[in-house]
Design a protein around this motif. Structure first.
Motif, short mmCIF file in Angstrom:
data_model
loop_
_atom_site.label_atom_id
_atom_site.label_comp_id
_atom_site.label_asym_id
_atom_site.label_seq_id
_atom_site.Cartn_x
_atom_site.Cartn_y
_atom_site.Cartn_z
N LYS A 160 0.82 -1.22 0.00
CA LYS A 160 0.00 0.00 0.00
C LYS A 160 0.85 1.26 0.00
O LYS A 160 0.39 2.32 -0.44
CB LYS A 160 -0.93 0.00 1.21
N THR A 163 2.23 1.77 -4.15
CA THR A 163 1.38 1.94 -5.32
C THR A 163 -0.05 2.29 -4.90
O THR A 163 -0.51 1.80 -3.87
CB THR A 163 1.40 0.67 -6.19
N ASN A 192 3.21 6.22 -2.83
CA ASN A 192 1.80 6.50 -2.58
C ASN A 192 1.58 7.68 -1.63
O ASN A 192 1.97 7.64 -0.46
CB ASN A 192 1.13 5.25 -2.01
N LYS A 194 -1.12 8.76 -0.37
CA LYS A 194 -2.13 8.49 0.66
C LYS A 194 -1.51 8.12 2.01
O LYS A 194 -2.06 8.44 3.07
CB LYS A 194 -3.06 7.37 0.19
#
Length: 271
Positions: A160, A163, A192, A194
């Motif tokens: 996570k 990507t 990523n 996030k």
């Protein structure tokens, strides 16, 4: 006595020389030359490129943090020693964040069009990304991906963080500045967003934040990439190719920078 006299007569003349002419090449200059195949030597305080271009290495000026960011010389790029281990960075400790822009423009391309001539497309966990072939950055990222895939077999939950990526090549200025981002040269990758943190996202008082596991960081560093999470002005999604910095690449053994604040070490999974 005569030697002392000659020296005393010469000293005033020496002090009148521009600061840059008094400076000398040092071990960091040699490290820079060894890191990039486009360079041939450092002579007389100038970095010599194989195409005949020369650039002043050290202008001899003492600079504040802001001056190093806005008007660095090549020597300033080594001002903060990039640490192999990690502690919460002290104020304004940003190893690798000082960049002499003409150096990178000459290396990777002086315009978006020049940079694009050297770009190639590679696979990153099923996502197609564009990066530069200069200095084999594309091959280094492929090697990073191979090592990360081995890590994911042991810790699949780490995927996570990797990507989808935040981006690679994009000719742009760093937010809030007039300085080009290393993304402009296709030599950086943001993982990523996030699960990342960026110092400009802080609302209110400054606080260091990070979620990226240290195993991921170590794999990037093994292949010559520095991590923005080791900066006081942290950018934990960001990795850029900077093999010249002490401690980067395979077989490195340098110790942590003494400038890092003595603070708590984070867990084995995250810094």
């Amino acid at each position: 006595m005569k030697k002392k006299l000659r020296y005393s007569l010469f000293l005033p003349f020496l002090l009148l020389l521009p600061a840059g002419l008094q400076a000398k090449c040092d071990s960091n200059a040699r490290r820079l030359v060894n890191a990039y195949p486009q360079l041939s030597a450092c002579r007389n305080n100038r970095i010599v490129w194989k195409d005949g271009t020369t650039m002043l290495y050290d202008d001899g000026r003492r600079k504040t943090f802001t001056q190093r960011l806005k008007k660095p010389d090549i020597q300033d790029m080594f001002h903060d020693r990039y640490p192999k281990s990690f502690s919460i960075p002290q104020k304004d400790f940003d190893p690798g964040r000082y960049r002499y822009e003409p150096f990178f423009r000459h290396m990777y391309g002086n315009s978006p069009e020049e940079v694009r001539r050297h770009l190639t497309t590679i696979d990153w966990f099923g996502q197609k990304i564009r990066v530069t072939r200069v200095n084999n950055v594309d091959r280094q990222l492929r090697a990073v991906e191979r090592d990360l895939k081995r890590l994911l077999k042991k810790k699949p939950g780490y995927r996570k963080y990797l990507t989808p990526i935040g981006g690679t090549f994009k000719w742009r200025k760093i937010a809030g500045t007039n300085r080009l981002s290393v993304h402009s040269f296709g030599a950086a990758i943001d993982i990523n967003v996030k699960h990342s943190a960026y110092w400009r996202w802080n609302k209110g008082a400054y606080r260091y934040r990070n979620q990226i596991p240290h195993e991921i960081v170590r794999i990037f560093e093994k292949h010559g990439f520095i991590w923005g999470g080791k900066w006081f002005h942290y950018d934990t999604m960001h990795f850029e190719y900077r093999p010249e910095l002490p401690g980067m690449g395979k077989g490195s053994s340098h110790s942590a920078a003494s400038k890092l604040r003595k603070g708590r070490q984070e867990s084995m999974d995250c810094f």
